[in-house]
Motif scaffolding. Structure first.
Motif, PDB file in Angstrom:
ATOM      1  N   LEU A   1       0.854  -1.185   0.000  1.00  0.00           N
ATOM      2  CA  LEU A   1       0.000   0.000   0.000  1.00  0.00           C
ATOM      3  C   LEU A   1       0.891   1.237   0.000  1.00  0.00           C
ATOM      4  CD1 LEU A   1      -2.908   1.283   0.387  1.00  0.00           C
ATOM      5  CD2 LEU A   1      -2.375   1.321   2.840  1.00  0.00           C
ATOM      6  N   ILE A   2       0.547   2.208  -0.857  1.00  0.00           N
ATOM      7  CA  ILE A   2       1.202   3.518  -0.866  1.00  0.00           C
ATOM      8  C   ILE A   2       0.180   4.550  -0.419  1.00  0.00           C
ATOM      9  CG2 ILE A   2       2.253   5.330  -2.278  1.00  0.00           C
ATOM     10  CD1 ILE A   2       3.258   3.120  -4.167  1.00  0.00           C
ATOM     11  N   VAL A   3       0.560   5.394   0.545  1.00  0.00           N
ATOM     12  CA  VAL A   3      -0.306   6.480   1.003  1.00  0.00           C
ATOM     13  C   VAL A   3       0.408   7.802   0.734  1.00  0.00           C
ATOM     14  CG1 VAL A   3      -1.670   7.437   2.885  1.00  0.00           C
ATOM     15  CG2 VAL A   3      -1.194   4.975   2.824  1.00  0.00           C
TER      16      VAL A   3
ATOM     17  N   GLU B   1     -10.395  13.768  -7.739  1.00  0.00           N
ATOM     18  CA  GLU B   1     -11.093  12.487  -7.546  1.00  0.00           C
ATOM     19  C   GLU B   1     -10.790  11.562  -8.721  1.00  0.00           C
ATOM     20  OE1 GLU B   1     -15.385  12.552  -7.647  1.00  0.00           O
ATOM     21  OE2 GLU B   1     -15.382  14.272  -8.964  1.00  0.00           O
ATOM     22  N   PRO B   2     -10.763  10.257  -8.494  1.00  0.00           N
ATOM     23  CA  PRO B   2     -10.809   9.595  -7.187  1.00  0.00           C
ATOM     24  C   PRO B   2      -9.494   9.750  -6.436  1.00  0.00           C
ATOM     25  CG  PRO B   2     -10.414   7.978  -8.893  1.00  0.00           C
ATOM     26  CD  PRO B   2     -10.617   9.290  -9.604  1.00  0.00           C
ATOM     27  N   TRP B   3      -9.543   9.555  -5.139  1.00  0.00           N
ATOM     28  CA  TRP B   3      -8.353   9.714  -4.311  1.00  0.00           C
ATOM     29  C   TRP B   3      -7.466   8.470  -4.329  1.00  0.00           C
ATOM     30  CZ3 TRP B   3     -10.924  11.992   0.739  1.00  0.00           C
ATOM     31  CH2 TRP B   3     -11.385  13.299   0.461  1.00  0.00           C
ATOM     32  N   HIS B   4      -7.889   7.436  -5.031  1.00  0.00           N
ATOM     33  CA  HIS B   4      -7.118   6.200  -5.012  1.00  0.00           C
ATOM     34  C   HIS B   4      -6.944   5.653  -6.430  1.00  0.00           C
ATOM     35  CE1 HIS B   4     -11.013   4.403  -5.753  1.00  0.00           C
ATOM     36  NE2 HIS B   4     -10.417   3.247  -5.951  1.00  0.00           N
ATOM     37  N   LYS B   5      -5.951   4.831  -6.583  1.00  0.00           N
ATOM     38  CA  LYS B   5      -5.706   4.058  -7.799  1.00  0.00           C
ATOM     39  C   LYS B   5      -5.082   2.744  -7.377  1.00  0.00           C
ATOM     40  CE  LYS B   5      -5.075   3.510 -12.356  1.00  0.00           C
ATOM     41  NZ  LYS B   5      -6.185   3.489 -13.342  1.00  0.00           N
ATOM     42  N   ASN B   6      -5.805   1.643  -7.621  1.00  0.00           N
ATOM     43  CA  ASN B   6      -5.341   0.330  -7.176  1.00  0.00           C
ATOM     44  C   ASN B   6      -4.998   0.368  -5.686  1.00  0.00           C
ATOM     45  OD1 ASN B   6      -5.727  -0.523  -9.810  1.00  0.00           O
ATOM     46  ND2 ASN B   6      -3.592  -0.197 -10.395  1.00  0.00           N
TER      47      ASN B   6
ATOM     48  N   GLU C   1      -8.475  13.974  10.901  1.00  0.00           N
ATOM     49  CA  GLU C   1      -9.732  13.223  10.858  1.00  0.00           C
ATOM     50  C   GLU C   1      -9.719  12.216   9.714  1.00  0.00           C
ATOM     51  OE1 GLU C   1     -14.130  14.527  11.880  1.00  0.00           O
ATOM     52  OE2 GLU C   1     -13.639  15.162   9.839  1.00  0.00           O
ATOM     53  N   ASP C   2      -9.085  12.567   8.585  1.00  0.00           N
ATOM     54  CA  ASP C   2      -8.886  11.594   7.505  1.00  0.00           C
ATOM     55  C   ASP C   2      -8.250  10.331   8.053  1.00  0.00           C
ATOM     56  OD1 ASP C   2      -9.788  13.434   5.646  1.00  0.00           O
ATOM     57  OD2 ASP C   2      -7.858  13.706   4.646  1.00  0.00           O
ATOM     58  N   VAL C   3      -7.206  10.500   8.852  1.00  0.00           N
ATOM     59  CA  VAL C   3      -6.477   9.358   9.413  1.00  0.00           C
ATOM     60  C   VAL C   3      -7.407   8.500  10.265  1.00  0.00           C
ATOM     61  CG1 VAL C   3      -4.648   8.680  11.020  1.00  0.00           C
ATOM     62  CG2 VAL C   3      -4.231  10.520   9.363  1.00  0.00           C
ATOM     63  N   ARG C   4      -8.152   9.136  11.154  1.00  0.00           N
ATOM     64  CA  ARG C   4      -9.040   8.382  12.042  1.00  0.00           C
ATOM     65  C   ARG C   4     -10.091   7.604  11.247  1.00  0.00           C
ATOM     66  NH1 ARG C   4     -14.077   9.105  14.182  1.00  0.00           N
ATOM     67  NH2 ARG C   4     -14.283  11.283  13.511  1.00  0.00           N
ATOM     68  N   LEU C   5     -10.731   8.278  10.294  1.00  0.00           N
ATOM     69  CA  LEU C   5     -11.796   7.625   9.531  1.00  0.00           C
ATOM     70  C   LEU C   5     -11.247   6.520   8.634  1.00  0.00           C
ATOM     71  CD1 LEU C   5     -13.889  10.792   8.583  1.00  0.00           C
ATOM     72  CD2 LEU C   5     -14.408   9.090  10.341  1.00  0.00           C
ATOM     73  N   PHE C   6     -10.062   6.747   8.077  1.00  0.00           N
ATOM     74  CA  PHE C   6      -9.441   5.723   7.233  1.00  0.00           C
ATOM     75  C   PHE C   6      -9.121   4.470   8.042  1.00  0.00           C
ATOM     76  CE2 PHE C   6      -5.535   3.849   5.370  1.00  0.00           C
ATOM     77  CZ  PHE C   6      -6.027   3.514   4.114  1.00  0.00           C
ATOM     78  N   VAL C   7      -8.553   4.660   9.222  1.00  0.00           N
ATOM     79  CA  VAL C   7      -8.197   3.513  10.069  1.00  0.00           C
ATOM     80  C   VAL C   7      -9.452   2.801  10.573  1.00  0.00           C
ATOM     81  CG1 VAL C   7      -7.117   2.840  12.251  1.00  0.00           C
ATOM     82  CG2 VAL C   7      -5.957   4.456  10.724  1.00  0.00           C
TER      83      VAL C   7
ATOM     84  N   LEU D   1      -4.605   8.873  -1.474  1.00  0.00           N
ATOM     85  CA  LEU D   1      -4.208  10.192  -0.978  1.00  0.00           C
ATOM     86  C   LEU D   1      -4.979  10.513   0.296  1.00  0.00           C
ATOM     87  CD1 LEU D   1      -4.469  12.163  -4.348  1.00  0.00           C
ATOM     88  CD2 LEU D   1      -2.395  11.183  -3.349  1.00  0.00           C
ATOM     89  N   LEU D   2      -4.294  11.130   1.258  1.00  0.00           N
ATOM     90  CA  LEU D   2      -4.948  11.632   2.477  1.00  0.00           C
ATOM     91  C   LEU D   2      -4.457  13.052   2.750  1.00  0.00           C
ATOM     92  CD1 LEU D   2      -5.594   8.550   2.979  1.00  0.00           C
ATOM     93  CD2 LEU D   2      -5.197   8.990   5.394  1.00  0.00           C
ATOM     94  N   GLY D   3      -5.251  13.804   3.495  1.00  0.00           N
ATOM     95  CA  GLY D   3      -4.856  15.153   3.889  1.00  0.00           C
ATOM     96  C   GLY D   3      -4.801  16.111   2.716  1.00  0.00           C
ATOM     97  N   ASP D   4      -3.885  17.087   2.792  1.00  0.00           N
ATOM     98  CA  ASP D   4      -3.787  18.113   1.753  1.00  0.00           C
ATOM     99  C   ASP D   4      -3.511  17.534   0.377  1.00  0.00           C
ATOM    100  OD1 ASP D   4      -4.267  20.089   3.574  1.00  0.00           O
ATOM    101  OD2 ASP D   4      -2.238  20.917   3.586  1.00  0.00           O
ATOM    102  N   ALA D   5      -2.887  16.393   0.309  1.00  0.00           N
ATOM    103  CA  ALA D   5      -2.635  15.769  -0.992  1.00  0.00           C
ATOM    104  C   ALA D   5      -3.942  15.496  -1.723  1.00  0.00           C
ATOM    105  CB  ALA D   5      -1.850  14.467  -0.807  1.00  0.00           C
ATOM    106  N   ALA D   6      -4.995  15.212  -0.969  1.00  0.00           N
ATOM    107  CA  ALA D   6      -6.308  14.941  -1.554  1.00  0.00           C
ATOM    108  C   ALA D   6      -7.184  16.182  -1.613  1.00  0.00           C
ATOM    109  CB  ALA D   6      -7.030  13.852  -0.748  1.00  0.00           C
TER     110      ALA D   6
END
Length: 443
Positions: A157-159, A287-292, A317-323, A296-301
């Motif tokens: 996984l790459i974040v 969008e989308p924030w993901h590929k395979n 909050e991104d971190v909390r909801l993602f986890v 992306l999280l935070g300002d990157a998204a």
């Protein structure tokens, strides 16, 4: 098939800023093999450039993930509570506006200090943090990254948590059906510093100080070393603007006119003004924030302007909801990434809209008599009907309600207040609540 041994997964986080460092702590605690790659040098060993980061306001949405990671206790001693806005008019007269109900406050914290603390916590948890690693390419099919120093890293996984100008997002922009937009507002910002005297603050420290001046404003947040970080939000062009302030005498005359009481506290104002950089403010959406297996999280998204004090808080909050979603989905990335990417997007768009609107409120409205009357009435309504009426600022700052729901309710509240204020008669708060509940159901 259920993933029984998530700790075998290798997770690579690009960006050792606030969001990436916090995420690394939590994922390492969950048993993953976590590495963080940062293009900068180690901030603990190199001087941070002055004037390049806005002081941060930590509130509930940011505190919850810090507690989830078990690191809040190490950060709390560095926080300075701010219980409201302290407005400075052009004569230096002060007016206080509380943020919420009695006892509610937000916290001033140094971005650099907080970042260093989170990096240290990540390393203590066993995370490998690699500095001087600039990502130059990403193979989304094989979850592989290339770095400028020649290193190749393959992961499960790459974040991407590498900020508003994310290298990971830039690579996503070359993939099919990826949407991206960015918008610079007409204002930039410049940081200045009010030094202490006799090791004491020169203003009351437990407030966010604001000098609202219509199309521009100055704010000041307290620091642990008894300084205040002041930030001038000012148009790049026009009159007045940064383009007009080209000499020390012009800078001093401008501050004497609009910010006299602040000017008196900064004897080297003009030197600071021309030494510290002028920086821009950008909003990004994609969008989308993901590929395979890349996300992306935070300002990157979703980079936003800083006027609601929610950039860091929304990233945490991104971190909390993602986890939380990952645990619910038993760490199955093929399920987690698309669901998180789609469900969180509406809330990121909502706080982006709220942040842009709050700039107008802070610079134009906070000293306006009609605005102050509206705020006073809203506080009275909340006092009498605390369950039915929670002001928008409190929903955003002192709750973990979805940003999109706070925005929806805030728009209904504004409509109701507009209706009743037009009547030019004493307002019956029970009628206000009744109208609000009706519109809420119909919306």
């Amino acid at each position: 098939m259920k993933k029984l041994f998530p700790m075998k997964d290798k997770i690579s986080i690009v960006g050792a800023g606030l969001v990436g460092s916090l995420l690394a702590v939590i994922l390492k605690q969950k048993g993953f093999n976590v590495q963080v790659f940062e293009k900068r040098k180690d901030p603990r060993k190199s001087e941070v450039a002055e004037g390049r980061s806005i002081n941060l306001a930590l509130s509930r949405r940011g505190i919850l993930p810090l507690k989830m990671a078990g690191v809040y206790d190490t950060i709390e001693p560095y926080l300075i509570p701010m219980k409201g806005r302290m407005m400075h008019d052009e004569t230096g007269e002060l007016t206080f506006q509380p943020y919420g109900k009695e006892g509610q406050f937000i916290n001033s914290v140094s971005r650099a200090q907080l970042n260093e603390l989170l990096i240290e916590n990540a390393e203590k948890a066993g995370v490998e943090v690699h500095f001087d690693h600039k990502c130059t390419d990403v193979d989304f099919e094989n979850t592989t990254m290339q770095f400028q120093n020649g290193t190749t890293v393959q992961s499960d996984l790459i974040v991407g948590t590498d900020g508003a100008f994310s290298a990971i997002r830039q690579k996503l922009q070359f993939t099919d059906r990826f949407n991206f937009s960015q918008h610079y507002i007409e204002h930039g910002y410049k940081e200045l510093c009010i030094e202490p005297k006799d090791d004491k603050f020169l203003m009351e420290p437990n407030y966010l100080h604001i000098w609202p001046r219509g199309n521009f404003m100055l704010i000041a947040l307290p620091n642990n070393d008894k300084t205040f970080t002041c930030t001038l939000f000012f148009p790049f062009d026009g009159s007045p603007s940064f383009a007009e302030l080209n000499t020390k005498s012009e800078v001093n005359a401008f501050f004497d006119k609009y910010f006299k009481d602040a000017r008196d506290l900064i004897p080297d104002l003009a030197d600071q003004f021309f030494t510290n950089p002028t920086s821009s403010l950008v909003t990004t959406k994609c969008e989308p924030w993901h590929k395979n297996h890349t996300i992306l999280l935070g300002d990157a998204a979703h980079a936003i302007v800083p006027f609601y004090g929610q950039g860091m808080n929304s990233g945490f909050e991104d971190v909390r909801l993602f986890v939380e979603l990952a645990e619910e989905k038993n760490w199955l990335w093929d399920e987690i990434l698309p669901e998180y990417s789609s469900t969180r997007k509406k809330d990121a768009d909502a706080i982006s809209e709220l942040a842009l609107h709050n700039f107008i409120e802070m610079r134009d409205h906070v000293g306006d008599p009609d605005f102050l009357r509206r705020k006073k009435l809203e506080a009275q309504i909340q006092e009498q009907h605390p369950k039915e009426w929670v002001p928008l600022y409190s929903m955003v700052t002192f709750s973990d309600m979805a940003y999109s729901e706070a925005l929806r309710l805030g728009k209904i509240q504004k409509k109701v207040m507009d209706e009743f204020l037009k009547q030019k008669k004493e307002i019956d708060f029970s009628e206000v609540i009744g109208r609000f509940n009706t519109l809420k159901k119909d919306d």
